[in-house]
Write a protein that holds these residues in place. Structure first.
Motif, PDB file in Angstrom:
ATOM      1  N   LEU A   6       0.840  -1.199   0.000  1.00 58.21           N
ATOM      2  CA  LEU A   6       0.000   0.000   0.000  1.00 58.21           C
ATOM      3  C   LEU A   6       0.877   1.252   0.000  1.00 58.21           C
ATOM      4  O   LEU A   6       0.636   2.209  -0.756  1.00 58.21           O
ATOM      5  CB  LEU A   6      -0.906  -0.024   1.241  1.00 58.21           C
ATOM      6  CG  LEU A   6      -2.100   0.925   1.284  1.00 58.21           C
ATOM      7  CD1 LEU A   6      -3.133   0.540   0.245  1.00 58.21           C
ATOM      8  CD2 LEU A   6      -2.742   0.896   2.674  1.00 58.21           C
ATOM      9  N   LEU A   9       2.921   1.650  -3.388  1.00 59.85           N
ATOM     10  CA  LEU A   9       2.029   2.063  -4.477  1.00 59.85           C
ATOM     11  C   LEU A   9       1.671   3.542  -4.336  1.00 59.85           C
ATOM     12  O   LEU A   9       1.634   4.277  -5.336  1.00 59.85           O
ATOM     13  CB  LEU A   9       0.759   1.198  -4.479  1.00 59.85           C
ATOM     14  CG  LEU A   9      -0.270   1.526  -5.559  1.00 59.85           C
ATOM     15  CD1 LEU A   9       0.314   1.308  -6.955  1.00 59.85           C
ATOM     16  CD2 LEU A   9      -1.530   0.682  -5.371  1.00 59.85           C
ATOM     17  N   ILE A  20      -5.170   5.555  -1.596  1.00 64.43           N
ATOM     18  CA  ILE A  20      -5.154   4.198  -2.158  1.00 64.43           C
ATOM     19  C   ILE A  20      -6.192   3.324  -1.455  1.00 64.43           C
ATOM     20  O   ILE A  20      -6.956   2.592  -2.089  1.00 64.43           O
ATOM     21  CB  ILE A  20      -3.757   3.559  -2.010  1.00 64.43           C
ATOM     22  CG1 ILE A  20      -2.685   4.394  -2.718  1.00 64.43           C
ATOM     23  CG2 ILE A  20      -3.774   2.129  -2.561  1.00 64.43           C
ATOM     24  CD1 ILE A  20      -2.827   4.455  -4.212  1.00 64.43           C
ATOM     25  N   ILE A  38      -6.018   4.758 -10.238  1.00 64.34           N
ATOM     26  CA  ILE A  38      -5.373   3.978  -9.180  1.00 64.34           C
ATOM     27  C   ILE A  38      -5.592   2.482  -9.398  1.00 64.34           C
ATOM     28  O   ILE A  38      -4.659   1.676  -9.289  1.00 64.34           O
ATOM     29  CB  ILE A  38      -5.912   4.404  -7.795  1.00 64.34           C
ATOM     30  CG1 ILE A  38      -5.437   5.823  -7.456  1.00 64.34           C
ATOM     31  CG2 ILE A  38      -5.473   3.423  -6.708  1.00 64.34           C
ATOM     32  CD1 ILE A  38      -6.070   6.399  -6.199  1.00 64.34           C
ATOM     33  N   LEU A  39      -6.809   2.096  -9.744  1.00 59.87           N
ATOM     34  CA  LEU A  39      -7.102   0.676  -9.941  1.00 59.87           C
ATOM     35  C   LEU A  39      -6.358   0.119 -11.148  1.00 59.87           C
ATOM     36  O   LEU A  39      -5.874  -1.024 -11.124  1.00 59.87           O
ATOM     37  CB  LEU A  39      -8.607   0.465 -10.090  1.00 59.87           C
ATOM     38  CG  LEU A  39      -9.469   0.784  -8.856  1.00 59.87           C
ATOM     39  CD1 LEU A  39     -10.938   0.523  -9.149  1.00 59.87           C
ATOM     40  CD2 LEU A  39      -9.024  -0.023  -7.644  1.00 59.87           C
ATOM     41  N   GLU A  41      -3.452   1.218 -12.409  1.00 56.13           N
ATOM     42  CA  GLU A  41      -2.032   1.099 -12.059  1.00 56.13           C
ATOM     43  C   GLU A  41      -1.809  -0.059 -11.094  1.00 56.13           C
ATOM     44  O   GLU A  41      -0.798  -0.770 -11.174  1.00 56.13           O
ATOM     45  CB  GLU A  41      -1.540   2.415 -11.441  1.00 56.13           C
ATOM     46  CG  GLU A  41      -1.419   3.559 -12.425  1.00 56.13           C
ATOM     47  CD  GLU A  41      -0.417   3.254 -13.542  1.00 56.13           C
ATOM     48  OE1 GLU A  41       0.694   2.789 -13.219  1.00 56.13           O
ATOM     49  OE2 GLU A  41      -0.773   3.455 -14.722  1.00 56.13           O
ATOM     50  N   SER A  42      -2.733  -0.244 -10.182  1.00 56.79           N
ATOM     51  CA  SER A  42      -2.615  -1.351  -9.227  1.00 56.79           C
ATOM     52  C   SER A  42      -2.608  -2.689  -9.950  1.00 56.79           C
ATOM     53  O   SER A  42      -1.815  -3.589  -9.628  1.00 56.79           O
ATOM     54  CB  SER A  42      -3.778  -1.311  -8.229  1.00 56.79           C
ATOM     55  OG  SER A  42      -3.749  -0.128  -7.474  1.00 56.79           O
ATOM     56  N   GLU A  43      -3.492  -2.832 -10.944  1.00 56.66           N
ATOM     57  CA  GLU A  43      -3.566  -4.077 -11.709  1.00 56.66           C
ATOM     58  C   GLU A  43      -2.275  -4.327 -12.473  1.00 56.66           C
ATOM     59  O   GLU A  43      -1.777  -5.455 -12.525  1.00 56.66           O
ATOM     60  CB  GLU A  43      -4.756  -4.022 -12.666  1.00 56.66           C
ATOM     61  CG  GLU A  43      -5.000  -5.335 -13.396  1.00 56.66           C
ATOM     62  CD  GLU A  43      -6.234  -5.304 -14.273  1.00 56.66           C
ATOM     63  OE1 GLU A  43      -6.464  -6.299 -14.985  1.00 56.66           O
ATOM     64  OE2 GLU A  43      -6.963  -4.288 -14.239  1.00 56.66           O
ATOM     65  N   PHE A  47      -1.049  -5.426  -7.690  1.00 60.07           N
ATOM     66  CA  PHE A  47      -1.531  -5.138  -6.339  1.00 60.07           C
ATOM     67  C   PHE A  47      -3.049  -5.304  -6.316  1.00 60.07           C
ATOM     68  O   PHE A  47      -3.762  -4.608  -7.031  1.00 60.07           O
ATOM     69  CB  PHE A  47      -1.143  -3.705  -5.943  1.00 60.07           C
ATOM     70  CG  PHE A  47      -1.569  -3.327  -4.547  1.00 60.07           C
ATOM     71  CD1 PHE A  47      -0.927  -3.868  -3.450  1.00 60.07           C
ATOM     72  CD2 PHE A  47      -2.606  -2.422  -4.338  1.00 60.07           C
ATOM     73  CE1 PHE A  47      -1.307  -3.512  -2.155  1.00 60.07           C
ATOM     74  CE2 PHE A  47      -2.990  -2.065  -3.052  1.00 60.07           C
ATOM     75  CZ  PHE A  47      -2.343  -2.618  -1.956  1.00 60.07           C
ATOM     76  N   SER A  48      -3.524  -6.227  -5.480  1.00 60.28           N
ATOM     77  CA  SER A  48      -4.950  -6.548  -5.487  1.00 60.28           C
ATOM     78  C   SER A  48      -5.752  -5.822  -4.421  1.00 60.28           C
ATOM     79  O   SER A  48      -6.950  -6.007  -4.303  1.00 60.28           O
ATOM     80  CB  SER A  48      -5.146  -8.057  -5.315  1.00 60.28           C
ATOM     81  OG  SER A  48      -4.547  -8.495  -4.115  1.00 60.28           O
ATOM     82  N   GLY A  49      -5.102  -5.002  -3.617  1.00 62.36           N
ATOM     83  CA  GLY A  49      -5.820  -4.240  -2.605  1.00 62.36           C
ATOM     84  C   GLY A  49      -5.205  -4.391  -1.235  1.00 62.36           C
ATOM     85  O   GLY A  49      -4.349  -5.260  -1.008  1.00 62.36           O
TER      86      GLY A  49
END
Length: 341
Positions: A6, A9, A20, A38-39, A41-43, A47-49
């Motif tokens: 977290l 990111l 985030i 954000i979602l 870039e996370s993918e 990064f799944s949360g």
């Protein structure tokens, strides 16, 4: 590649850790474009949360409410009354962003899932007292539904009053013999008739309160309702209901009034009456209790007490989430007079 966290990111995207977290857990706090960015870039970074377990440990909350069922999960999901109650609870929890956990009181071993919820709704008289003690010791908010437990708020209906009302109605309309198809009146896994010594019991179970109502109506109208005309049915299923109904309806003389402690039992009795060539309501007055949807669709439509189990569930969930779980709430029911009596 180092594991994306977290914090890393947030640094990569040039935003705060809270931003985030909101993207995953509180989308209403962000603009649509920012959350989408954000979602995406996370993918890309895998990064799944945020870690839900870590968040729960940090905040002391799981955003989860448990329903502690007195029966097995299989039975509770298939029973139309329990099903409606669970549906009502789920509606409120979903609107508040909470999750629901179903715990079976029929499970003998200690479940680690008992430690997860933020609060508990106890549905029905607990069979597993060790489990109830563990839940109480957690100190978390809780209240009961369809039972009364010391030191705990509750949501109930007046079972004695409404059983009396429907029995009184039936006995004023029909003058013949009365019989009762009861549910869980004694501790037995077999369909059987009651013994005289078992008629008056101080047990606070729903079924006993309904029996009290039937007996009060019979006494007021000076009608016989002896123990040998009261059947105990161990489980609320058509199979057991049909066994008891066949015994009751093949007597000589045959009952003219059949007071059933659930709609499911009444529908089973209706099926047996049809097989035996007994006309409803000409030869037999048949009444139920609960107000399930199937009762209205039956032919003839079933006279019953509608207890609005979904609203019972909604009320319990609202009280628990609002911190008013020490209240004792008694909900109203309605007598639905239809063609079966």
């Amino acid at each position: 590649m180092a594991k994306v966290t977290l914090k890393s990111l947030a640094q990569h995207l040039g935003v705060s850790v809270a931003t985030i977290s909101n993207a995953f857990n509180r989308p209403d706090q962000l603009s649509t474009d920012l959350r989408k960015h954000i979602l995406e870039e996370s993918e890309k970074l895998g990064f799944s949360g945020p870690n839900a377990t870590a968040r729960s440990l940090r905040t002391g909350r799981s955003d989860m409410i448990a329903i502690l069922l007195s029966d097995t999960l299989e039975y509770s999901i298939s029973d139309p009354v329990a099903n409606q109650l669970i549906k009502g609870i789920a509606e409120v929890l979903q609107a508040q962003g909470k999750d629901m956990l179903l715990l079976s009181g029929a499970k003998a071993v200690h479940s680690t899932a008992e430690a997860l919820p933020d609060g508990f709704i106890i549905y029905g008289s607990p069979m597993n007292h060790e489990q109830l003690d563990r839940v109480r010791q957690s100190g978390k908010p809780m209240l009961s539904v369809d039972c009364n437990l010391p030191g705990m708020g509750s949501v109930n209906i007046d079972n004695t009053r409404y059983a009396y009302d429907i029995a009184h109605y039936a006995m004023q309309k029909y003058t013949g013999k009365v019989a009762v198809l009861g549910l869980r009146l004694i501790d037995s896994d077999r369909v059987c008739r009651m013994q005289p010594a078992e008629l008056y019991d101080q047990d606070e179970a729903i079924s006993r309160r309904r029996l009290d109502g039937y007996l009060a109506a019979a006494a007021e109208l000076q009608r016989d309702l002896p123990a040998d005309q009261i059947w105990h049915i161990p489980v609320n299923t058509h199979q057991y209901a049909e066994i008891a109904a066949r015994e009751a309806l093949t007597q000589h003389p045959r009952p003219q009034i059949l007071l059933c402690m659930s709609d499911r039992i009444a529908l089973g009795a209706m099926s047996v009456a049809r097989q035996l060539g007994i006309r409803i309501p000409e030869d037999l007055c048949l009444v139920g209790f609960d107000g399930i949807e199937e009762a209205e669709r039956a032919y003839p439509a079933l006279t019953t007490v509608a207890q609005h189990s979904d609203e019972k569930g909604r009320t319990a969930a609202r009280l628990l989430l609002s911190g008013e779980h020490q209240q004792n709430v008694m909900l109203e029911c309605e007598l639905r007079l239809r063609a079966s009596c």
